[in-house]
Design an enzyme around this catalytic site. Structure first.
Site: not given
Length: 248
Positions: A183-184
């Protein structure tokens, strides 16, 4: 929350992994630099803090999504607290991102999980259980900050994030959170693709898998954004205030 047993690497194993990774980074850095990679995107004039999935299902023990607790408690949360203090002092935009699903029955004929539940256990993050997707109380949003609910890895995919940032004159995003490999990383990749200067905040990014943070930050720094420490980011924020005063 579900109770998950975790097996930690020994200190010796961790140090050896770090040594091997650094050896690989040193070799790769030369290749990248010779070919024109690892350029700097730089800080802009108006930043926003985008905190990805620092919600209880990721920051607290006992969930399939739980990340490295030692790093979470000793680096990520304290780093976020420093960043939040700096952003709040300058009244700069803060977006807290979380993930949850309304239809978590894997056998349902229709679900907002899409196909992702066929790969990872997103069905455990139930929208009806806010104790799971609520932002960790140690870095909880304050009035004036926005909590964004996403359904996919990227904070930009299918969300209002880019529009909100542009409407508020943001040109730079400081990205924190979990996980480094998913996700990052996806948020940073989509951020630079959408025209924002992307900064990964080193100590405020975590994962579940040993080595994942170091590798992804190295690769992000080579291709998709600049990696800076918490202290460097705080100094940048503080510098914006001094520039504003000097311009008056």
């Amino acid at each position: 929350m579900l109770h998950i047993k975790e097996k930690k690497m020994s200190d010796v194993d961790a140090k050896e992994l770090d040594r091997l990774l650094q050896q690989a980074f040193d070799t790769a850095s030369k290749l990248y630099q010779d070919r024109g990679f690892q350029r700097r995107v730089g800080f802009g004039k108006r930043p926003a803090l985008v905190s990805v999935d620092l919600a209880n299902a990721w920051t607290r023990p006992g969930n399939p999504f739980t990340c490295d607790q030692e790093k979470m408690d000793n680096e990520i949360i304290p780093g976020m607290q420093k960043l939040l203090k700096a952003f709040r002092a300058q009244n700069l935009p803060v977006i807290h991102v979380t993930t949850a699903y309304e239809i978590t029955d894997r056998n349902a004929p229709f679900t907002d999980m899409g196909l992702w539940h066929d790969k990872i256990p997103v069905d455990v993050v139930d929208l009806a259980k806010p104790e799971l997707w609520a932002i960790d109380s140690r870095i909880a949003p304050v009035p004036g900050e926005y909590t964004l609910l996403k359904k996919r890895a990227s904070s930009f995919h299918g969300t209002e994030l880019a529009g909100i940032l542009r409407a508020n004159g943001v040109d730079t995003i400081l990205v924190t959170g979990v996980t480094a490999c998913a996700c990052v990383r996806q948020t940073i990749c989509d951020g630079i693709a959408d025209g924002f200067r992307t900064i990964a905040v080193k100590e405020a990014i975590g994962d579940r898998v040993p080595g994942a943070v170091a590798w992804n930050l190295f690769d992000i720094d080579a291709k998709f954004g600049d990696v800076h420490t918490v202290d460097e980011c705080v100094a940048y924020i503080d510098g914006l205030a001094q520039t504003a005063v000097a311009a008056e």
